[in-house]
Scaffold this motif. Structure first.
Motif, short mmCIF file in Angstrom:
data_model
loop_
_atom_site.label_atom_id
_atom_site.label_comp_id
_atom_site.label_asym_id
_atom_site.label_seq_id
_atom_site.Cartn_x
_atom_site.Cartn_y
_atom_site.Cartn_z
N LEU A 89 -12.12 4.32 2.57
CA LEU A 89 -12.19 3.05 3.25
C LEU A 89 -13.77 2.62 2.85
O LEU A 89 -14.00 1.37 2.87
CB LEU A 89 -12.23 3.38 4.67
CG LEU A 89 -10.80 3.55 5.33
CD1 LEU A 89 -10.65 4.11 6.69
CD2 LEU A 89 -9.96 2.31 5.12
N MET A 92 -14.01 1.25 -0.69
CA MET A 92 -13.34 -0.06 -0.79
C MET A 92 -14.30 -1.33 -0.59
O MET A 92 -13.87 -2.40 -0.88
CB MET A 92 -11.97 -0.36 0.45
CG MET A 92 -10.73 0.22 0.12
SD MET A 92 -9.74 0.22 1.44
CE MET A 92 -8.54 1.71 1.24
N LYS A 130 -4.97 -3.03 8.19
CA LYS A 130 -4.32 -4.05 7.37
C LYS A 130 -5.32 -5.25 7.20
O LYS A 130 -5.45 -5.79 6.05
CB LYS A 130 -2.94 -4.53 7.90
CG LYS A 130 -1.82 -3.45 7.75
CD LYS A 130 -0.57 -4.04 8.10
CE LYS A 130 0.64 -2.74 7.80
NZ LYS A 130 1.86 -3.38 8.12
N LEU A 133 -8.28 -3.78 4.86
CA LEU A 133 -7.69 -3.85 3.43
C LEU A 133 -7.42 -5.21 2.98
O LEU A 133 -7.94 -5.60 1.76
CB LEU A 133 -6.43 -3.25 3.52
CG LEU A 133 -6.32 -1.83 3.27
CD1 LEU A 133 -7.03 -0.93 4.20
CD2 LEU A 133 -4.99 -1.16 3.09
N VAL A 138 -7.65 -5.29 -1.05
CA VAL A 138 -6.57 -3.84 -1.33
C VAL A 138 -5.28 -4.28 -0.69
O VAL A 138 -5.19 -5.01 0.51
CB VAL A 138 -7.25 -2.87 -0.58
CG1 VAL A 138 -6.46 -1.62 -0.96
CG2 VAL A 138 -8.60 -2.49 -1.43
N ALA A 140 -2.02 -3.99 1.35
CA ALA A 140 -1.75 -3.17 2.57
C ALA A 140 -0.55 -2.21 2.11
O ALA A 140 -0.24 -1.42 2.98
CB ALA A 140 -1.16 -4.49 3.51
N TYR A 165 -2.15 -1.17 -6.35
CA TYR A 165 -2.71 -1.12 -4.76
C TYR A 165 -4.13 -2.12 -4.77
O TYR A 165 -4.69 -2.26 -3.68
CB TYR A 165 -3.05 0.05 -4.19
CG TYR A 165 -1.64 1.03 -4.22
CD1 TYR A 165 -0.74 0.63 -3.58
CD2 TYR A 165 -1.57 2.47 -4.55
CE1 TYR A 165 0.35 1.40 -3.00
CE2 TYR A 165 -0.52 3.05 -4.45
CZ TYR A 165 0.43 2.52 -3.43
OH TYR A 165 1.63 3.25 -3.37
#
Length: 373
Positions: A89, A92, A130, A133, A138, A140, A165
């Motif tokens: 996480l 990202m 979500k 992301l 990124v 979901a 992804y």
């Protein structure tokens, strides 16, 4: 009760070519202040942010990701420095994201706490993840894939999966990065990687001897080949066996699908439509594959090849898939669009490949096997 103790620490590293990296180490805990990243960078600027972390608190990892996004820096992940579970996480948060093949793994624990180990998240938690992301760019579908895995199991992602992804990105966002931050990401490297990728398809569609000779020159001494560490000679044996089995081959990248990302090495991805035929065995096969090559711009050799079949055709009697591609490209070329130069070039290559494979465009009748001279 005293304040929670910080668990994250920082190290400033420099690679042999002078690239500076801020390494974030340790687990993410409630005592960690994500804003400390900005202080570290102010004291000693870096071009990349990397991780050596087993994960930790989900909300803190997301807070670190948001703090990293504010810096405008890219994140980098290598096999030698793990970024496990919720650390993904934080990864990202990179404005651009780079990773080595199979350096990132996913599991239920990537997103779920121990209390949610069955993968059933509270709807509000799922919505928040979500949303995070989506903000980071990124897909979901990564969340769905991780939560559907058996508890305790993890899956290492190859570069094709990562690109699917949107965990890795095509290139740095130069509008948001300074010249110093992108000086070691040369446009010529990216263009060279794409050129090698396209040449790979062109030559692999030609004569068997030319194809094997090309690979002998372009492969490194050792190659990460579909998850295996093999010598060049071992890979060439596999390739030679394939061309013997399928003497007629057409491999072609879809226009607009090929993109490259470069750090010390360049990874280039693309969707490739293919057709193979053996006149001796009277058998044909065709389909599409997400293909990824890793190319070293210094040695100018391919050091990794991997891919995943995404489409397969049944009862293949001829190059119908390639003919459909030619029709699409010819139509797009005739009406013109944003990528018409690439599409028109693709049409010409497909036509030449089909002709070389014994198929001709008989005006008014469509594509047929060429008449014998």
């Amino acid at each position: 009760m005293g304040a929670a103790t910080a668990a994250v620490s920082y190290r400033h590293l420099s690679t042999t070519n002078g690239t500076t990296i801020l390494l974030v180490e340790g687990s993410f805990e409630t005592g960690d202040d994500p804003q400390h990243i900005a202080l570290e960078l102010a004291a000693s600027p870096a071009k990349y942010i990397a991780f050596n972390s087993a994960g930790g608190d989900r909300s803190i990892a997301m807070a670190f990701g948001k703090a990293i996004r504010k810096t405008g820096l890219p994140t980098l992940q290598t096999k030698g420095s793990p970024c496990l579970e919720t650390c993904l996480l934080a990864f990202m948060g990179g404005l651009s994201r780079y990773a080595e093949d199979e350096s990132i793994g996913i599991s239920v624990e990537t997103f779920a706490t121990s209390a949610e180990s069955d993968g059933r998240l509270n709807p509000s938690v799922s919505a928040a993840l979500k949303d995070y992301l989506g903000t980071m760019g990124v897909s979901a579908s990564l969340l769905d894939a991780a939560l559907s895995m058996p508890l305790g199991q993890s899956k290492e992602l190859n570069l094709v999966d990562m690109a699917g992804y949107q965990l890795v990105t095509a290139q740095l966002n130069e509008e948001s990065a300074s010249a110093d931050e992108v000086q070691d990401i040369q446009p010529t490297d990216q263009a060279g990687a794409v050129e090698v990728f396209n040449e790979f398809q062109r030559v692999w569609s030609g004569s068997s001897s030319e194809a094997v000779a090309f690979l002998r020159n372009v492969y490194a001494d050792r190659i990460q080949y579909y998850g295996k560490d093999l010598s060049r000679e071992d890979v060439l044996k596999e390739k030679s066996a394939f061309v013997d089995r399928w003497p007629t081959r057409i491999y072609t990248a879809r226009p607009g699908s090929v993109h490259a990302l470069c750090a010390d090495k360049c990874s280039v991805f693309g969707v490739v439509d293919w057709y193979a035929f053996s006149a001796t065995r009277k058998k044909g096969a065709s389909g599409a594959v997400n293909l990824a090559l890793t190319w070293d711009p210094v040695s100018r050799r391919i050091v990794s090849e991997t891919g995943r079949v995404i489409e397969t055709d049944k009862a293949v009697a001829g190059p119908d898939r390639i003919i459909r591609r030619w029709i699409l490209d010819a139509t797009a070329c005739s009406i013109g669009n944003a990528v018409d130069a690439e599409v028109c070039k693709s049409r010409s290559i497909l036509e030449a490949d089909l002709n070389s494979s014994g198929w001709c465009d008989q005006r008014g009748l469509g594509w047929r096997q060429c008449a014998s001279p």
